[in-house]
Motif scaffolding. Structure first.
Motif, PDB file in Angstrom:
ATOM      1  N   VAL A 117       0.830  -1.208   0.000  1.00  0.00           N
ATOM      2  CA  VAL A 117       0.000   0.000   0.000  1.00  0.00           C
ATOM      3  C   VAL A 117       0.862   1.254   0.000  1.00  0.00           C
ATOM      4  CG1 VAL A 117      -1.650   1.316   1.378  1.00  0.00           C
ATOM      5  CG2 VAL A 117      -1.987  -1.124   1.051  1.00  0.00           C
ATOM      6  N   SER A 118       1.940   1.248   0.774  1.00  0.00           N
ATOM      7  CA  SER A 118       2.813   2.425   0.816  1.00  0.00           C
ATOM      8  C   SER A 118       3.494   2.692  -0.517  1.00  0.00           C
ATOM      9  CB  SER A 118       3.867   2.246   1.906  1.00  0.00           C
ATOM     10  OG  SER A 118       4.708   1.142   1.612  1.00  0.00           O
ATOM     11  N   ARG A 119       3.659   1.670  -1.327  1.00  0.00           N
ATOM     12  CA  ARG A 119       4.363   1.848  -2.609  1.00  0.00           C
ATOM     13  C   ARG A 119       3.416   2.052  -3.785  1.00  0.00           C
ATOM     14  NH1 ARG A 119       9.275  -1.996  -4.932  1.00  0.00           N
ATOM     15  NH2 ARG A 119       9.630  -0.802  -6.840  1.00  0.00           N
ATOM     16  N   PHE A 120       2.293   1.329  -3.803  1.00  0.00           N
ATOM     17  CA  PHE A 120       1.410   1.375  -4.966  1.00  0.00           C
ATOM     18  C   PHE A 120       0.024   1.926  -4.665  1.00  0.00           C
ATOM     19  CE2 PHE A 120       4.345  -2.180  -5.653  1.00  0.00           C
ATOM     20  CZ  PHE A 120       4.943  -1.784  -6.835  1.00  0.00           C
ATOM     21  N   GLY A 121      -0.310   2.171  -3.408  1.00  0.00           N
ATOM     22  CA  GLY A 121      -1.610   2.724  -3.081  1.00  0.00           C
ATOM     23  C   GLY A 121      -2.564   1.683  -2.509  1.00  0.00           C
ATOM     24  N   PRO A 122      -3.729   2.131  -2.029  1.00  0.00           N
ATOM     25  CA  PRO A 122      -4.680   1.205  -1.387  1.00  0.00           C
ATOM     26  C   PRO A 122      -5.286   0.190  -2.340  1.00  0.00           C
ATOM     27  CG  PRO A 122      -5.633   3.398  -1.609  1.00  0.00           C
ATOM     28  CD  PRO A 122      -4.195   3.523  -1.980  1.00  0.00           C
ATOM     29  N   LEU A 123      -5.409   0.525  -3.635  1.00  0.00           N
ATOM     30  CA  LEU A 123      -5.972  -0.445  -4.580  1.00  0.00           C
ATOM     31  C   LEU A 123      -5.069  -1.667  -4.726  1.00  0.00           C
ATOM     32  CD1 LEU A 123      -7.355   1.926  -7.372  1.00  0.00           C
ATOM     33  CD2 LEU A 123      -8.569   0.892  -5.447  1.00  0.00           C
ATOM     34  N   ALA A 124      -3.766  -1.461  -4.634  1.00  0.00           N
ATOM     35  CA  ALA A 124      -2.845  -2.593  -4.704  1.00  0.00           C
ATOM     36  C   ALA A 124      -3.023  -3.516  -3.496  1.00  0.00           C
ATOM     37  CB  ALA A 124      -1.407  -2.080  -4.778  1.00  0.00           C
ATOM     38  N   GLY A 125      -3.261  -2.925  -2.325  1.00  0.00           N
ATOM     39  CA  GLY A 125      -3.538  -3.756  -1.151  1.00  0.00           C
ATOM     40  C   GLY A 125      -4.804  -4.568  -1.317  1.00  0.00           C
ATOM     41  N   ARG A 126      -5.798  -3.999  -1.983  1.00  0.00           N
ATOM     42  CA  ARG A 126      -7.031  -4.745  -2.228  1.00  0.00           C
ATOM     43  C   ARG A 126      -6.775  -5.939  -3.131  1.00  0.00           C
ATOM     44  NH1 ARG A 126     -11.803  -1.425  -4.970  1.00  0.00           N
ATOM     45  NH2 ARG A 126     -11.217  -0.033  -3.237  1.00  0.00           N
ATOM     46  N   LEU A 127      -5.950  -5.757  -4.159  1.00  0.00           N
ATOM     47  CA  LEU A 127      -5.636  -6.870  -5.069  1.00  0.00           C
ATOM     48  C   LEU A 127      -4.853  -7.966  -4.340  1.00  0.00           C
ATOM     49  CD1 LEU A 127      -4.661  -4.903  -8.311  1.00  0.00           C
ATOM     50  CD2 LEU A 127      -6.770  -6.176  -7.878  1.00  0.00           C
ATOM     51  N   ILE A 128      -3.928  -7.569  -3.468  1.00  0.00           N
ATOM     52  CA  ILE A 128      -3.170  -8.583  -2.722  1.00  0.00           C
ATOM     53  C   ILE A 128      -4.089  -9.398  -1.826  1.00  0.00           C
ATOM     54  CG2 ILE A 128      -1.460  -8.882  -0.886  1.00  0.00           C
ATOM     55  CD1 ILE A 128      -0.148  -8.363  -3.490  1.00  0.00           C
ATOM     56  N   ARG A 129      -5.054  -8.743  -1.179  1.00  0.00           N
ATOM     57  CA  ARG A 129      -5.987  -9.474  -0.313  1.00  0.00           C
ATOM     58  C   ARG A 129      -6.828 -10.458  -1.117  1.00  0.00           C
ATOM     59  NH1 ARG A 129      -6.481  -4.131   1.793  1.00  0.00           N
ATOM     60  NH2 ARG A 129      -5.561  -3.944   3.878  1.00  0.00           N
ATOM     61  N   ILE A 130      -7.230 -10.063  -2.315  1.00  0.00           N
ATOM     62  CA  ILE A 130      -8.042 -10.964  -3.148  1.00  0.00           C
ATOM     63  C   ILE A 130      -7.225 -12.157  -3.598  1.00  0.00           C
ATOM     64  CG2 ILE A 130      -9.282 -11.139  -5.334  1.00  0.00           C
ATOM     65  CD1 ILE A 130     -10.088  -8.205  -4.975  1.00  0.00           C
ATOM     66  N   LEU A 131      -5.986 -11.899  -4.053  1.00  0.00           N
ATOM     67  CA  LEU A 131      -5.155 -12.990  -4.557  1.00  0.00           C
ATOM     68  C   LEU A 131      -4.614 -13.877  -3.433  1.00  0.00           C
ATOM     69  CD1 LEU A 131      -3.135 -11.063  -7.296  1.00  0.00           C
ATOM     70  CD2 LEU A 131      -5.034 -12.654  -7.637  1.00  0.00           C
ATOM     71  N   ALA A 132      -4.525 -13.323  -2.225  1.00  0.00           N
ATOM     72  CA  ALA A 132      -4.012 -14.106  -1.094  1.00  0.00           C
ATOM     73  C   ALA A 132      -5.095 -14.922  -0.410  1.00  0.00           C
ATOM     74  CB  ALA A 132      -3.357 -13.180  -0.080  1.00  0.00           C
ATOM     75  N   ALA A 133      -6.323 -14.883  -0.898  1.00  0.00           N
ATOM     76  CA  ALA A 133      -7.404 -15.649  -0.284  1.00  0.00           C
ATOM     77  C   ALA A 133      -7.198 -17.141  -0.537  1.00  0.00           C
ATOM     78  CB  ALA A 133      -8.749 -15.196  -0.839  1.00  0.00           C
TER      79      ALA A 133
END
Length: 288
Positions: free
Chosen positions: A127-143
């Motif tokens: 999130v600190s590097r790419f923004g909050p949308l990137a954190g959302r994608l990581i959460r989806i792919l890490a499910a």
């Protein structure tokens, strides 16, 4: 007085001998005594029953134990705090089943907490590097224990991100090593883009390895920057570190030297504070 004289008064008032009681009178007296003892036994039984009945009734004597007026004791407060930690989604504590001999116990699930701490660190860096949308994608792919592989269409539906923006974000994260891409050709003999399926997935081991490399590089640059900043004011710093100057900087140093020294101290404090923060991040990524 003549002893031969007879006292007529004593003769006239001679005491009568007690008559012997008849058997019938004795039996009646015995029956009366038995009845008296029976009545006394009945009265004792009644008194005992009344005493036992009194024991069954609630005690009306005032309670002399101190009352807390609804205030919680330290043990109650501690237990409430422990229960609060168990109710968190991260499960900081888990209650141990009680037995008849053991008291109430609590345990810390280190394994689960380590996974949670590591996952949160990865999300924070992304999130600190790419923004909050990137954190959302990581959460989806890490499910589903990092076994999810999705194409762009499915990611658009799940993340609610426009396709153009998401495509740019996915490629940036892929170049940084935060996510991975798998190409599956529809026809094994041809690998044309139009005949290939692209699936995005999250590999935590590769991501952590890449993050550690970047963190080490950042720490190295910060240490080099601290050396460069010190070299710029080396003469002033060495003068301020002399034993006869320590504690008397304002008296023995000039105005320009004091300004340069204070600026260098502020820069050094910020640099080493950032190095310390990165060192804690390395501990999380490497040791957990």
């Amino acid at each position: 007085a003549d002893p031969s004289e007879v006292d007529l008064g004593k003769l006239l008032h001679k005491p009568k001998k007690p008559k012997k009681r008849r058997k019938s009178d004795q039996s009646e007296a015995a029956e009366a005594s038995v009845e008296g003892s029976a009545s006394s036994d009945e009265s004792d039984n009644i008194s005992n029953q009344s005493g036992s009945d009194g024991d069954r009734t609630p005690d009306t004597t005032p309670d002399t134990t101190p009352k807390t007026n609804g205030a919680t004791t330290p043990s109650d407060s501690l237990r409430q705090h422990l229960l609060l930690l168990t109710d968190q989604p991260q499960r900081f504590l888990i209650p141990v089943p009680r037995t008849k001999t053991d008291l109430e116990k609590w345990a810390i699930p280190y394994h689960d907490l380590s996974k949670t701490l590591l996952h949160n660190a990865i999300i924070s860096i992304t999130v600190s590097r790419f923004g909050p949308l990137a954190g959302r994608l990581i959460r989806i792919l890490a499910a589903n224990d990092n076994t999810t592989k999705l194409d762009e269409k499915m990611l658009v539906l799940l993340s609610l991100i426009p396709q153009k923006q998401m495509r740019t974000l996915l490629h940036s994260m892929h170049r940084a090593g935060h996510i991975e891409l798998q190409e599956i050709p529809k026809d094994g003999s041809q690998r044309r883009p139009g005949m290939t399926l692209f699936y995005w997935f999250f590999d935590p081991e590769r991501c952590i390895k890449r993050m550690l490399e970047e963190t080490y590089k950042t720490m190295t640059r910060l240490i080099q920057r601290a050396r460069v900043e010190r070299e710029a004011v080396r003469g002033t710093v060495e003068k301020a570190e002399r034993t006869d100057v320590v504690g008397r900087e304002e008296e023995l140093l000039g105005e320009g030297e004091l300004t340069a020294l204070n600026e260098w101290k502020e820069k050094e404090e910020r640099i080493w504070g950032e190095v310390s923060r990165l060192d804690e991040l390395v501990a999380v990524l490497r040791d957990f």
